[in-house]
Structure formats: structure tokens, C-alpha cells
Scaffold this motif. Structure first.
Motif, PDB file in Angstrom:
ATOM      1  N   PRO A 165       5.299   6.357 -18.424  1.00  0.00           N
ATOM      2  CA  PRO A 165       6.751   6.263 -18.620  1.00  0.00           C
ATOM      3  C   PRO A 165       7.434   7.626 -18.506  1.00  0.00           C
ATOM      4  CG  PRO A 165       5.578   5.958 -20.698  1.00  0.00           C
ATOM      5  CD  PRO A 165       4.529   5.991 -19.614  1.00  0.00           C
ATOM      6  N   GLY A 166       8.671   7.581 -18.052  1.00  0.00           N
ATOM      7  CA  GLY A 166       9.459   8.820 -17.982  1.00  0.00           C
ATOM      8  C   GLY A 166       9.089   9.707 -16.811  1.00  0.00           C
ATOM      9  N   LYS A 167       8.428   9.158 -15.803  1.00  0.00           N
ATOM     10  CA  LYS A 167       8.052   9.956 -14.639  1.00  0.00           C
ATOM     11  C   LYS A 167       8.591   9.281 -13.372  1.00  0.00           C
ATOM     12  CE  LYS A 167       5.216  12.113 -17.478  1.00  0.00           C
ATOM     13  NZ  LYS A 167       3.792  11.839 -17.475  1.00  0.00           N
ATOM     14  N   ALA A 168       8.782  10.072 -12.365  1.00  0.00           N
ATOM     15  CA  ALA A 168       9.030   9.636 -10.982  1.00  0.00           C
ATOM     16  C   ALA A 168      10.396   9.003 -10.722  1.00  0.00           C
ATOM     17  CB  ALA A 168       7.936   8.676 -10.490  1.00  0.00           C
ATOM     18  N   ILE A 169      10.900   8.209 -11.636  1.00  0.00           N
ATOM     19  CA  ILE A 169      12.232   7.620 -11.442  1.00  0.00           C
ATOM     20  C   ILE A 169      13.068   7.833 -12.705  1.00  0.00           C
ATOM     21  CG2 ILE A 169      11.384   5.841  -9.846  1.00  0.00           C
ATOM     22  CD1 ILE A 169      11.926   3.837 -12.211  1.00  0.00           C
ATOM     23  N   THR A 190       0.851  -1.197   0.000  1.00  0.00           N
ATOM     24  CA  THR A 190       0.000   0.000   0.000  1.00  0.00           C
ATOM     25  C   THR A 190       0.888   1.250   0.000  1.00  0.00           C
ATOM     26  OG1 THR A 190      -1.610  -1.231   1.280  1.00  0.00           O
ATOM     27  CG2 THR A 190      -1.905   1.150   1.202  1.00  0.00           C
ATOM     28  N   SER A 191       1.855   1.251   0.912  1.00  0.00           N
ATOM     29  CA  SER A 191       2.750   2.419   0.995  1.00  0.00           C
ATOM     30  C   SER A 191       3.576   2.583  -0.274  1.00  0.00           C
ATOM     31  CB  SER A 191       3.686   2.291   2.197  1.00  0.00           C
ATOM     32  OG  SER A 191       2.957   2.489   3.371  1.00  0.00           O
ATOM     33  N   LEU A 192       3.919   1.472  -0.909  1.00  0.00           N
ATOM     34  CA  LEU A 192       4.708   1.569  -2.149  1.00  0.00           C
ATOM     35  C   LEU A 192       3.907   2.265  -3.256  1.00  0.00           C
ATOM     36  CD1 LEU A 192       7.248   0.883  -3.787  1.00  0.00           C
ATOM     37  CD2 LEU A 192       6.245  -1.347  -4.282  1.00  0.00           C
ATOM     38  N   PHE A 193       2.612   1.917  -3.346  1.00  0.00           N
ATOM     39  CA  PHE A 193       1.788   2.561  -4.379  1.00  0.00           C
ATOM     40  C   PHE A 193       1.555   4.041  -4.066  1.00  0.00           C
ATOM     41  CE2 PHE A 193       0.460  -1.857  -5.431  1.00  0.00           C
ATOM     42  CZ  PHE A 193       0.825  -1.830  -6.767  1.00  0.00           C
ATOM     43  N   VAL A 194       1.458   4.358  -2.752  1.00  0.00           N
ATOM     44  CA  VAL A 194       1.238   5.770  -2.408  1.00  0.00           C
ATOM     45  C   VAL A 194       2.493   6.556  -2.806  1.00  0.00           C
ATOM     46  CG1 VAL A 194       0.837   7.437  -0.560  1.00  0.00           C
ATOM     47  CG2 VAL A 194      -0.275   5.201  -0.472  1.00  0.00           C
ATOM     48  N   GLY A 195       2.306   7.579  -3.622  1.00  0.00           N
ATOM     49  CA  GLY A 195       3.445   8.387  -4.066  1.00  0.00           C
ATOM     50  C   GLY A 195       4.129   7.838  -5.301  1.00  0.00           C
ATOM     51  N   SER A 196       3.580   6.788  -5.915  1.00  0.00           N
ATOM     52  CA  SER A 196       4.277   6.193  -7.065  1.00  0.00           C
ATOM     53  C   SER A 196       3.861   6.840  -8.397  1.00  0.00           C
ATOM     54  CB  SER A 196       4.066   4.681  -7.114  1.00  0.00           C
ATOM     55  OG  SER A 196       2.719   4.370  -7.347  1.00  0.00           O
ATOM     56  N   GLU A 197       3.026   7.866  -8.328  1.00  0.00           N
ATOM     57  CA  GLU A 197       2.756   8.745  -9.471  1.00  0.00           C
ATOM     58  C   GLU A 197       2.269   7.998 -10.723  1.00  0.00           C
ATOM     59  OE1 GLU A 197       5.361  12.175  -9.967  1.00  0.00           O
ATOM     60  OE2 GLU A 197       6.590  11.481  -8.322  1.00  0.00           O
ATOM     61  N   GLY A 198       1.473   6.977 -10.497  1.00  0.00           N
ATOM     62  CA  GLY A 198       0.874   6.284 -11.642  1.00  0.00           C
ATOM     63  C   GLY A 198       1.854   5.456 -12.435  1.00  0.00           C
ATOM     64  N   THR A 199       3.029   5.171 -11.870  1.00  0.00           N
ATOM     65  CA  THR A 199       4.045   4.428 -12.623  1.00  0.00           C
ATOM     66  C   THR A 199       4.062   2.931 -12.290  1.00  0.00           C
ATOM     67  OG1 THR A 199       5.751   4.828 -10.966  1.00  0.00           O
ATOM     68  CG2 THR A 199       5.593   6.435 -12.762  1.00  0.00           C
ATOM     69  N   LEU A 200       3.388   2.531 -11.209  1.00  0.00           N
ATOM     70  CA  LEU A 200       3.419   1.116 -10.818  1.00  0.00           C
ATOM     71  C   LEU A 200       2.067   0.442 -10.967  1.00  0.00           C
ATOM     72  CD1 LEU A 200       5.585   1.250  -7.532  1.00  0.00           C
ATOM     73  CD2 LEU A 200       6.325   0.776  -9.881  1.00  0.00           C
ATOM     74  N   GLY A 201       1.005   1.216 -10.933  1.00  0.00           N
ATOM     75  CA  GLY A 201      -0.337   0.653 -11.029  1.00  0.00           C
ATOM     76  C   GLY A 201      -1.338   1.788 -10.992  1.00  0.00           C
ATOM     77  N   ILE A 202      -2.590   1.441 -11.280  1.00  0.00           N
ATOM     78  CA  ILE A 202      -3.635   2.473 -11.322  1.00  0.00           C
ATOM     79  C   ILE A 202      -4.550   2.265 -10.122  1.00  0.00           C
ATOM     80  CG2 ILE A 202      -5.582   3.335 -12.673  1.00  0.00           C
ATOM     81  CD1 ILE A 202      -3.893   2.247 -15.136  1.00  0.00           C
ATOM     82  N   VAL A 203      -4.604   3.261  -9.271  1.00  0.00           N
ATOM     83  CA  VAL A 203      -5.424   3.169  -8.058  1.00  0.00           C
ATOM     84  C   VAL A 203      -6.890   3.323  -8.467  1.00  0.00           C
ATOM     85  CG1 VAL A 203      -5.988   4.269  -5.862  1.00  0.00           C
ATOM     86  CG2 VAL A 203      -3.594   4.091  -6.605  1.00  0.00           C
ATOM     87  N   VAL A 204      -7.672   2.257  -8.224  1.00  0.00           N
ATOM     88  CA  VAL A 204      -9.091   2.321  -8.623  1.00  0.00           C
ATOM     89  C   VAL A 204     -10.021   2.300  -7.411  1.00  0.00           C
ATOM     90  CG1 VAL A 204      -8.766   1.384 -10.933  1.00  0.00           C
ATOM     91  CG2 VAL A 204      -9.066  -0.196  -9.007  1.00  0.00           C
ATOM     92  N   GLY A 205      -9.445   2.223  -6.224  1.00  0.00           N
ATOM     93  CA  GLY A 205     -10.257   2.272  -5.006  1.00  0.00           C
ATOM     94  C   GLY A 205      -9.345   2.431  -3.810  1.00  0.00           C
ATOM     95  N   ALA A 206      -9.854   3.070  -2.763  1.00  0.00           N
ATOM     96  CA  ALA A 206      -9.020   3.260  -1.569  1.00  0.00           C
ATOM     97  C   ALA A 206      -9.884   3.211  -0.319  1.00  0.00           C
ATOM     98  CB  ALA A 206      -8.297   4.608  -1.646  1.00  0.00           C
ATOM     99  N   THR A 207      -9.327   2.602   0.716  1.00  0.00           N
ATOM    100  CA  THR A 207      -9.946   2.670   2.036  1.00  0.00           C
ATOM    101  C   THR A 207      -9.074   3.595   2.867  1.00  0.00           C
ATOM    102  OG1 THR A 207     -10.721   0.412   1.814  1.00  0.00           O
ATOM    103  CG2 THR A 207     -10.705   1.333   4.043  1.00  0.00           C
ATOM    104  N   VAL A 208      -9.681   4.672   3.357  1.00  0.00           N
ATOM    105  CA  VAL A 208      -8.891   5.675   4.069  1.00  0.00           C
ATOM    106  C   VAL A 208      -9.373   5.822   5.497  1.00  0.00           C
ATOM    107  CG1 VAL A 208      -8.326   6.963   1.970  1.00  0.00           C
ATOM    108  CG2 VAL A 208     -10.371   7.595   3.280  1.00  0.00           C
ATOM    109  N   ARG A 209      -8.446   6.208   6.332  1.00  0.00           N
ATOM    110  CA  ARG A 209      -8.751   6.415   7.744  1.00  0.00           C
ATOM    111  C   ARG A 209      -9.281   7.834   7.948  1.00  0.00           C
ATOM    112  NH1 ARG A 209      -4.773   5.273  12.918  1.00  0.00           N
ATOM    113  NH2 ARG A 209      -6.315   5.886  14.471  1.00  0.00           N
ATOM    114  N   LEU A 210     -10.280   7.946   8.793  1.00  0.00           N
ATOM    115  CA  LEU A 210     -10.832   9.265   9.101  1.00  0.00           C
ATOM    116  C   LEU A 210     -10.400   9.679  10.498  1.00  0.00           C
ATOM    117  CD1 LEU A 210     -14.394   8.551   7.679  1.00  0.00           C
ATOM    118  CD2 LEU A 210     -12.508   9.738   6.538  1.00  0.00           C
TER     119      LEU A 210
END
Ligand SMILES: Cc1cc2nc3c(=O)[nH]c(=O)nc-3n(C[C@H](O)[C@H](O)[C@H](O)COP(=O)(O)OP(=O)(O)OC[C@H]3O[C@@H](n4cnc5c(N)ncnc54)[C@H](O)[C@@H]3O)c2cc1C
Length: 464
Positions: A456-460, A200-220
Motif C-alpha cells: 500500500p501507498g506505492k506506485a499510484i 502480463t504487461s500490466l503486472f510488469v512495472g506494477s511494483e508489487g501493488t497488484l500481485g506477487i510475481v512467483v514465476g516468469a517466462t522470459v525471452r532470450l
């Protein structure tokens, strides 16, 4: 216009049309232009060959499978408010727009969580949960327009991070479509959980380069009922920066701790007709929330007075006005070649040194400087500008920018506190990360996206 007519691979176009309605695919010149860039400095972008709007997970999967089959790069996009060029389109790419996936799927009051689609606007979630005395704490200044998916992909920060942490701290689990079109679920609905590597933490901040976030459970978090706001004006920006450390030393915890220097106050006055710059040369805007707010406010007022601060306790209406002014400090201006809003962070102990160094380098290079900072996190947004696009001025601006980055690193900081690397900050990444770290990151990218079709060409930095 037929999809094939604008450079879109015919077989890929046909695959798209099998899964999406015509109104979900556009090759109209206006759309290609609009969705080619985000709000970052425009460095290197190309118009996409198409823009598609997916409305559910199955459609995202279909688009990704088609892109994988035909080797088409995909630039996932939320609201396009990113300021690092992370959503700039690249050669031959299709922009995958997720703003129509905007449903809040669940608000669970007992568990204090929400489940959302990626295109939900941050402010809309906050409005929905406020009715229950809850909040989604990450609050980028763009919260009224940016999406939760974009906030997750950039690990967005904001004003309340001083107390509540950044987006990563609020994300419990994710649904992610991978580069082969498969759907995975990471994380858990619980606040705690340490099963396996933290994807989860790896995808957070990965700027769409590792996978496409299609849903999230967030803490309130609990929406505070007691809020106290101080505007403390100082005779110089260094004293204001020293005030940040004084608050830490006094062990009080503001939820908002923003610093604005003299030129920023003048700019706000100019834009909004306010009179902030008449009240002092630098401002610490401080908010305490929760049951101890009043006591913390009293301690802060005493400590900052000792440093020469002129303390003003603001009523709720004026407090909201000041916070709004701060949030809107960028105005409607998009970064341009002659005006770049930076995003660096330094250890808080280095704030005073860093601001002094920024002022010195701006003067030496003959460029204008304004500094605002999420000072509680040591996260600064210096804006360097020159009046025109004249080459000598642009050269001086870039020299100042480079130097500001070098100095942040020298002081133990980072080249981006919250906006991400995107495309714009790639040029400095190798200054912060050693080659073996860059290589590990390339390895992670290859594992998740062997064809290299996701943003491609983003984030890293790609392998030379
Ligand atoms: C006025 C203004 C104020 C701002 N203030 C702040 C601030 O205080 N703090 C802060 O951190 N940022 C701030 N920003 C920057 C920006 O708003 C944030 O980065 C925000 O999180 C971007 O969200 P978005 O929906 O616009 O994403 P976009 O700009 O559309 O995308 C950003 C990146 O995320 C990727 N992406 C988007 N959605 C997904 C998804 N579902 N799955 C995978 N990848 C995805 C994109 O490919 C791109 O790389 C500000 C911007 C503006 C214009």
C-alpha cells in the motif's frame, strides 16, 4: 523471540507458523531494520512487524491468505536494490522476501526462452544462458545483485535497452499470486500472442501493488560474438548530447549509448583512479554488437568526429573496464536527503535542451550536479547534491529537483524512465497524469486488491 512479542497479530503469527518453518520467519530487530528500506531516498517508512522468506509458490499463497484474513499489509521484496522506495516497509507490514525462490526452472534453446523463479539474480540467468550463446537482455546496472522478480516489478531498464528494449519487452508470461492467495498464469510461451487484455504487461512495472510475481517466462536474445566499443570525448556535454541525435540520423543502432558529463567523469576518476576527465569534458560510451558492428562503428566514428568528438576505439579489455566503470558509477552510496539520483526521460530531440536547463538550474540553486544518461533512450540520471544536511541546502536541493521534474514534463518527458514511482516519486505523479488517469489506476488497484494489502501507498496516488 516469540512472534507475538513484537506487535505481530497473534492469530496472523499462528497462521504464518502453520505454513512456514521457524527459520522462515523473523522478528529480530536486525532483520526488521535491514529489510525496512530499499536503496531509495528514505522518506516515509516504518519497520515491518516481521520478515518472512517464502521458498515456493504454495508458501507465498499461504502468506498472502493469512495476510488477507488478518488485513496485514505485505511488502514484497527481491534484492532491495530499488531506488524509489518501492520496497520500503509501511506501518504494520510484513516483508515477503522472495530471494530464496531462486531456481532457473527451464532453459529452452529451441524456443529461446527461460522459465525462472522470481528470486533468480539477473546476472545468474545471464551466466547460465551465455553458455548457450544467449542472453537475458535487460541489464540494469544492478544486474549482479537484483532479482528478475524485482526487474519485472519495476520494468527495469539498463544499458542494453538502447537496442534490446526494457524488461517488459523480454517478459512473455507470468505466474502471479493475487491478493486473495489465488494463482493465475498470464501470457504465453510464444513470442507473439494477443489473446485478451495484456495482463502480463500490466503486472510488469506494477511494483508489487497488484500481485506477487512467483514465476516468469522470459525471452532470450542471441549473445553477440562481435562487439565494437567507442569512447568519444567531447569538449562539452551539449556536443555529446548532439552526438546521440547524429547517430540516429546516420541510422546506426548502438546496443549501448551512455553519456557522462564532466562532473561524473571526475567522480569516477576520484573513486577508481581513472583519468577519464583528462580526456575530455563529456563522454559518449558507445557499443555496437552483431555482424554489422564494425561497419556501424566506422559510420559512428566519422559522424562524431564531425561534431568535434575525439574518437577512441577501445579493445575488449578497456571496453569492459569502461562499461564496468559506468555501471558502478553510483558506487556504494545510497541516496540520502542531501544527495538524490534522479531518473527522468525526455524525447531524445530534447536531450541538449534538457541538459542545458539542468546545468542552469543547478547553478541558480547553488547545488552540485552530475549527469549520466542512458542517452540512447533519452533517460537521464541527474544527481543533485549539497555537502551537508543543513536546512537551507536541503531546501535548495529540493527546489532544483522539483524544477528538474517540471522541465522534463514541459519538454514532453516523464518523471521516471526506469526506476518507478515507488514511494519517493508519488509527490510528482499528479503533475504527469491527469485526475481521470489516476482514478482509472485506483480502479485497477481496487479490482486486483480490494483490501489494499499489497504494497500500500506505492506506485499510484490513493484516493484523497
Ligand atoms: C547500483 C544500482 C544500479 C541500478 N541500476 C539500474 C538500472 O540501470 N536500471 C534500472 O532500471 N534500475 C536500476 N537500479 C534500480 C534497481 O536495481 C532495479 O529497480 C531492480 O529492478 C530492483 O530489483 P530488486 O530485486 O532489488 O527489487 P526490490 O528493490 O526488492 O523491489 C523493487 C520493487 O519491486 C517489488 N517486487 C520485488 N519483487 C517482486 C515480485 N516478485 N513480485 C511483485 N513485486 C515485487 C517491490 O515491492 C518493490 O516495489 C539500480 C540500483 C542500484 C542500487
Amino acid at each position: 523471540m516469540a512472534v507475538e512479542e513484537l506487535g505481530l497479530n497473534a492469530a496472523f503469527g499462528a497462521a504464518l507458523r502453520e505454513s512456514l518453518r521457524p527459520d522462515q520467519i523473523s522478528v529480530a530487530e536486525g532483520d526488521l531494520k535491514t529489510f525496512a528500506i530499499d536503496q531509495g531516498p528514505v522518506t516515509d517508512y516504518k519497520e515491518p512487524v516481521a520478515v518472512v522468506w517464502a521458498e515456493n509458490i504454495t508458501e507465498v499463497q499461504a502468506v498472502v491468505r493469512a495476510a488477507a484474513a488478518h488485513n496485514v499489509p505485505l511488502v514484497t521484496r527481491g534484492a532491495g536494490t530499488g531506488v524509489s522506495g518501492g520496497a520500503h516497509a509501511t506501518a504494520g507490514s510484513v516483508v515477503l522476501n522472495l530471494t530464496r525462490m531462486n531456481q532457473i526452472l527451464e532453459i529452452n534453446l529451441a524456443d529461446e526462452i527461460a522459465r525462472v523463479e522470481p528470486g533468480v539474480i539477473n546476472g545468474d540467468l545471464n551466466t547460465a544462458v551465455a553458455a548457450h550463446g544467449l542472453m537475458f537482455a535487460p541489464d540494469p546496472a544492478s544486474f549482479k545483485i537484483s532479482t528478475i522478480g524485482g526487474n519485472i516489478a519495476t520494468n527495469a531498464g539498463g544499458l542494453r535497452c538502447a537496442k534490446y528494449g526494457v524488461t517488459r519487452d523480454a517478459v512473455l508470461s507470468l505466474d502471479v499470486v493475487l491478493a486473495d492467495g489465488s494463482l493465475i498464469h498470464t501470457g504465453h510461451r510464444t513470442f507473439k500472442g494477443v489473446a485478451g487484455y495484456d495482463l502480463t504487461s500490466l503486472f510488469v512495472g506494477s511494483e508489487g501493488t497488484l500481485g506477487i510475481v512467483v514465476g516468469a517466462t522470459v525471452r532470450l536474445k542471441y549473445l553477440p560474438t562481435i562487439v565494437r566499443t567507442l569512447a568519444v570525448f567531447f569538449p562539452d556535454v551539449q556536443s555529446a548530447a548532439a552526438g546521440v541525435l547524429a547517430l540516429g540520423a546516420a541510422r546506426v543502432q548502438p546496443c549501448i549509448l551512455e553519456l557522462l558529463d564532466g562532473p561524473s567523469l571526475k567522480e569516477l576518476d576520484f573513486r577508481n583512479g581513472s583519468n577519464l576527465s583528462e580526456r575530455g569534458t563529456a563522454l559518449l560510451l558507445i557499443q555496437f554488437d552483431g555482424l554489422a558492428a564494425e561497419a556501424e562503428e566506422a559510420i559512428a566514428a566519422a559522424e562524431l568526429s564531425k561534431l568535434g568528438g575525439s574518437v577512441s576505439r577501445e579493445d575488449p579489455e578497456e571496453a569492459q573496464r569502461l562499461v564496468d566503470l559506468r555501471r558502478n558509477n553510483r558506487g556504494l552510496d545510497v541516496d540520502a536527503e542531501n544527495r538524490v539520483g534522479e531518473d527522468v526521460a525526455v524525447p531524445r530531440s530534447q536531450l541538449v535542451h534538457y541538459i542545458t536547463a539542468l546545468e542552469e538550474m543547478a547553478q541558480r540553486h547553488g547545488v552540485e550536479l552530475q549527469v549520466i544518461a542512458h542517452a540512447g533512450d533519452g533517460n537521464l540520471h541527474p544527481t543533485f547534491s549539497v555537502p551537508t544536511f543543513e536546512p537551507a541546502g536541503i531546501k535548495a536541493l529540493n527546489a532544483a529537483l522539483d524544477e528538474s521534474i517540471d522541465k522534463a514534463l514541459e519538454l514532453g518527458g516523464t518523471i521516471t524512465g526506469e526506476h518507478g514511482i515507488g514511494q519517493y516519486k508519488l509527490r510528482w505523479l499528479a503533475l504527469e497524469q491527469a485526475e481521470e488517469v489516476l482514478e482509472l489506476q485506483r480502479g485497477i488497484k481496487e479490482l486486483f486488491d480490494p483490501q489494499g494489502i499489497l504494497n500500500p501507498g506505492k506506485a499510484i496516488i490513493s484516493r484523497p
